[in-house]
Motif scaffolding. Structure first.
Motif, mmCIF file in Angstrom:
data_model
loop_
_atom_site.group_PDB
_atom_site.id
_atom_site.type_symbol
_atom_site.label_atom_id
_atom_site.label_comp_id
_atom_site.label_asym_id
_atom_site.label_seq_id
_atom_site.Cartn_x
_atom_site.Cartn_y
_atom_site.Cartn_z
ATOM 1 N N VAL A 36 0.232 -12.352 -11.877
ATOM 2 C CA VAL A 36 1.375 -12.560 -10.804
ATOM 3 C C VAL A 36 0.644 -11.344 -9.549
ATOM 4 O O VAL A 36 0.615 -10.262 -10.157
ATOM 5 C CB VAL A 36 2.721 -12.265 -11.102
ATOM 6 N N CYS A 37 0.557 -11.867 -8.556
ATOM 7 C CA CYS A 37 0.213 -10.848 -7.462
ATOM 8 C C CYS A 37 1.339 -10.424 -6.447
ATOM 9 O O CYS A 37 1.942 -11.431 -6.562
ATOM 10 C CB CYS A 37 -1.004 -11.608 -6.527
ATOM 11 N N ARG A 38 1.371 -9.382 -6.069
ATOM 12 C CA ARG A 38 2.139 -8.506 -5.080
ATOM 13 C C ARG A 38 1.391 -8.016 -4.081
ATOM 14 O O ARG A 38 0.324 -7.528 -4.131
ATOM 15 C CB ARG A 38 2.988 -7.652 -5.921
ATOM 16 N N ARG A 39 2.271 -7.594 -2.873
ATOM 17 C CA ARG A 39 1.611 -7.038 -1.796
ATOM 18 C C ARG A 39 2.801 -5.999 -1.308
ATOM 19 O O ARG A 39 4.131 -6.528 -1.523
ATOM 20 C CB ARG A 39 1.268 -8.060 -0.725
ATOM 21 N N ALA A 40 2.511 -5.249 -0.841
ATOM 22 C CA ALA A 40 3.618 -4.102 -0.415
ATOM 23 C C ALA A 40 4.453 -4.586 0.440
ATOM 24 O O ALA A 40 5.756 -4.094 0.520
ATOM 25 C CB ALA A 40 3.014 -2.736 0.127
ATOM 26 N N ASP A 41 4.135 -5.470 1.502
ATOM 27 C CA ASP A 41 5.205 -5.868 2.535
ATOM 28 C C ASP A 41 6.034 -7.208 2.188
ATOM 29 O O ASP A 41 6.752 -7.694 2.562
ATOM 30 C CB ASP A 41 4.577 -6.296 3.690
ATOM 31 N N GLN A 42 6.038 -7.690 0.604
ATOM 32 C CA GLN A 42 6.691 -8.575 0.264
ATOM 33 C C GLN A 42 8.143 -8.518 0.052
ATOM 34 O O GLN A 42 9.096 -9.483 0.283
ATOM 35 C CB GLN A 42 6.328 -9.243 -1.120
ATOM 36 N N ARG A 43 8.561 -7.227 -0.318
ATOM 37 C CA ARG A 43 9.985 -6.790 -0.514
ATOM 38 C C ARG A 43 10.541 -5.772 0.283
ATOM 39 O O ARG A 43 9.685 -4.762 0.365
ATOM 40 C CB ARG A 43 10.387 -6.576 -1.896
ATOM 41 N N PHE A 44 11.641 -5.711 0.804
ATOM 42 C CA PHE A 44 12.296 -4.773 1.564
ATOM 43 C C PHE A 44 12.499 -3.717 0.702
ATOM 44 O O PHE A 44 12.937 -3.829 -0.419
ATOM 45 C CB PHE A 44 13.385 -5.343 2.256
ATOM 46 N N SER A 45 12.295 -2.579 1.039
ATOM 47 C CA SER A 45 12.757 -1.253 0.172
ATOM 48 C C SER A 45 13.112 -0.239 1.326
ATOM 49 O O SER A 45 12.460 -0.106 2.140
ATOM 50 C CB SER A 45 11.709 -0.937 -0.706
ATOM 51 N N THR A 46 14.059 0.731 0.901
ATOM 52 C CA THR A 46 14.478 1.781 1.452
ATOM 53 C C THR A 46 13.390 2.928 1.255
ATOM 54 O O THR A 46 13.570 3.950 1.927
ATOM 55 C CB THR A 46 15.969 2.191 1.153
ATOM 56 N N LYS A 47 12.605 2.773 0.273
ATOM 57 C CA LYS A 47 11.529 3.771 0.308
ATOM 58 C C LYS A 47 10.574 3.881 1.059
ATOM 59 O O LYS A 47 10.234 2.876 1.792
ATOM 60 C CB LYS A 47 11.119 3.635 -1.061
ATOM 61 N N PRO A 48 10.004 5.037 1.339
ATOM 62 C CA PRO A 48 8.635 5.037 2.379
ATOM 63 C C PRO A 48 7.675 4.083 1.619
ATOM 64 O O PRO A 48 7.273 3.851 0.500
ATOM 65 C CB PRO A 48 8.064 6.341 2.388
ATOM 66 N N VAL A 49 6.846 3.508 2.836
ATOM 67 C CA VAL A 49 5.913 2.611 2.267
ATOM 68 C C VAL A 49 4.982 2.912 1.532
ATOM 69 O O VAL A 49 4.698 2.407 0.290
ATOM 70 C CB VAL A 49 5.199 1.988 3.592
ATOM 71 N N LEU A 50 4.371 4.217 1.584
ATOM 72 C CA LEU A 50 3.167 4.838 0.580
ATOM 73 C C LEU A 50 3.812 4.971 -0.607
ATOM 74 O O LEU A 50 3.383 4.669 -1.719
ATOM 75 C CB LEU A 50 3.003 6.095 1.214
ATOM 76 N N GLU A 51 5.076 5.506 -0.799
ATOM 77 C CA GLU A 51 5.781 5.426 -2.126
ATOM 78 C C GLU A 51 5.607 4.170 -2.964
ATOM 79 O O GLU A 51 5.575 4.133 -4.065
ATOM 80 C CB GLU A 51 7.092 6.086 -2.014
ATOM 81 N N LYS A 52 6.245 3.290 -2.166
ATOM 82 C CA LYS A 52 6.157 1.836 -2.748
ATOM 83 C C LYS A 52 4.668 1.166 -3.018
ATOM 84 O O LYS A 52 4.683 0.781 -4.052
ATOM 85 C CB LYS A 52 6.700 0.968 -1.700
ATOM 86 N N ASN A 73 -5.532 2.319 6.090
ATOM 87 C CA ASN A 73 -4.533 2.324 5.138
ATOM 88 C C ASN A 73 -4.855 1.769 3.701
ATOM 89 O O ASN A 73 -4.344 2.139 2.837
ATOM 90 C CB ASN A 73 -3.418 1.524 5.581
ATOM 91 N N VAL A 74 -5.819 0.493 3.895
ATOM 92 C CA VAL A 74 -6.301 -0.067 2.778
ATOM 93 C C VAL A 74 -7.036 0.922 1.973
ATOM 94 O O VAL A 74 -6.910 1.210 0.777
ATOM 95 C CB VAL A 74 -6.960 -1.403 3.367
ATOM 96 N N LEU A 75 -8.196 1.702 2.856
ATOM 97 C CA LEU A 75 -9.098 2.617 2.150
ATOM 98 C C LEU A 75 -8.352 3.814 1.432
ATOM 99 O O LEU A 75 -8.663 4.146 0.530
ATOM 100 C CB LEU A 75 -10.221 3.113 3.291
ATOM 101 N N TYR A 76 -7.100 4.054 1.983
ATOM 102 C CA TYR A 76 -6.439 5.360 1.474
ATOM 103 C C TYR A 76 -5.800 4.715 -0.029
ATOM 104 O O TYR A 76 -5.927 5.460 -0.674
ATOM 105 C CB TYR A 76 -5.289 5.810 2.372
ATOM 106 N N ALA A 77 -5.169 3.622 0.022
ATOM 107 C CA ALA A 77 -4.485 3.086 -0.969
ATOM 108 C C ALA A 77 -5.745 2.730 -1.916
ATOM 109 O O ALA A 77 -5.441 3.217 -3.370
ATOM 110 C CB ALA A 77 -3.892 1.940 -0.671
ATOM 111 N N LEU A 78 -6.920 2.562 -1.733
ATOM 112 C CA LEU A 78 -7.891 2.033 -2.612
ATOM 113 C C LEU A 78 -8.272 3.627 -3.382
ATOM 114 O O LEU A 78 -8.459 3.564 -4.558
ATOM 115 C CB LEU A 78 -9.010 1.519 -1.974
ATOM 116 N N GLY A 79 -8.328 4.416 -2.652
ATOM 117 C CA GLY A 79 -8.587 5.946 -3.036
ATOM 118 C C GLY A 79 -7.623 6.234 -4.100
ATOM 119 O O GLY A 79 -7.775 6.754 -5.279
#
Length: 137
Positions: A36-52, A73-79
């Motif tokens: 099952v694959c997910r992506r950060a923008d699939q669900r709404f959240s009140t958390k900051p994006v980086l935290e999610k 942004n991708v490279l930062y999350a990859l790190g």
């Protein structure tokens, strides 16, 4: 229904033209591997994006990072994924010579949207390799 199989978190730029690519790849991985694959923008959240993103990286069994265009942004999350010791599959449309020097030693699965079958075969091989290595451990 909750999945009991492996999970994957996909890091890619939030570009409209990549939405269908994400859906295509995630559908393939779910049907072929039960992932099952997910992506950060699939669900709404009140958390900051980086935290999610960090939460989803922690929860994922595999991280796929699309390094096309060296999106910061991708490279930062990859790190973050590397720092957390996650199994990562790097994909790109670019030449591997265009990758940042710290990523060049890693193998990339190159893709061209006009040659999707070849890409899926290489992606399947990378996923199989990670899943077999995980169960060997």
């Amino acid at each position: 229904m909750a999945s009991t199989g492996p999970t994957c978190f996909v890091l890619m730029p939030f570009l409209p033209e990549l939405n269908y690519f994400f859906l295509y790849v995630s559908d393939h991985l779910e049907r072929r591997h039960g992932i099952v694959c997910r992506r950060a923008d699939q669900r709404f959240s009140t958390k900051p994006v980086l935290e999610k993103i960090v939460e989803q990286i922690r929860a994922a069994d595999i991280v796929i990072a699309d390094c096309t265009g060296n999106n910061p942004n991708v490279l930062y999350a990859l790190g973050i994924a590397h720092a957390l010791g996650k199994d990562v599959i790097l994909i790109t449309q670019d030449s591997t010579a265009a990758a940042p020097s710290d990523l060049r030693p890693f193998e990339f699965v190159k893709y061209d949207l006009a040659h999707h079958r070849e890409f899926l075969e290489r992606l399947d091989a990378a996923v199989d390799d990670l899943l077999v290595a995980r169960y060997d451990r």
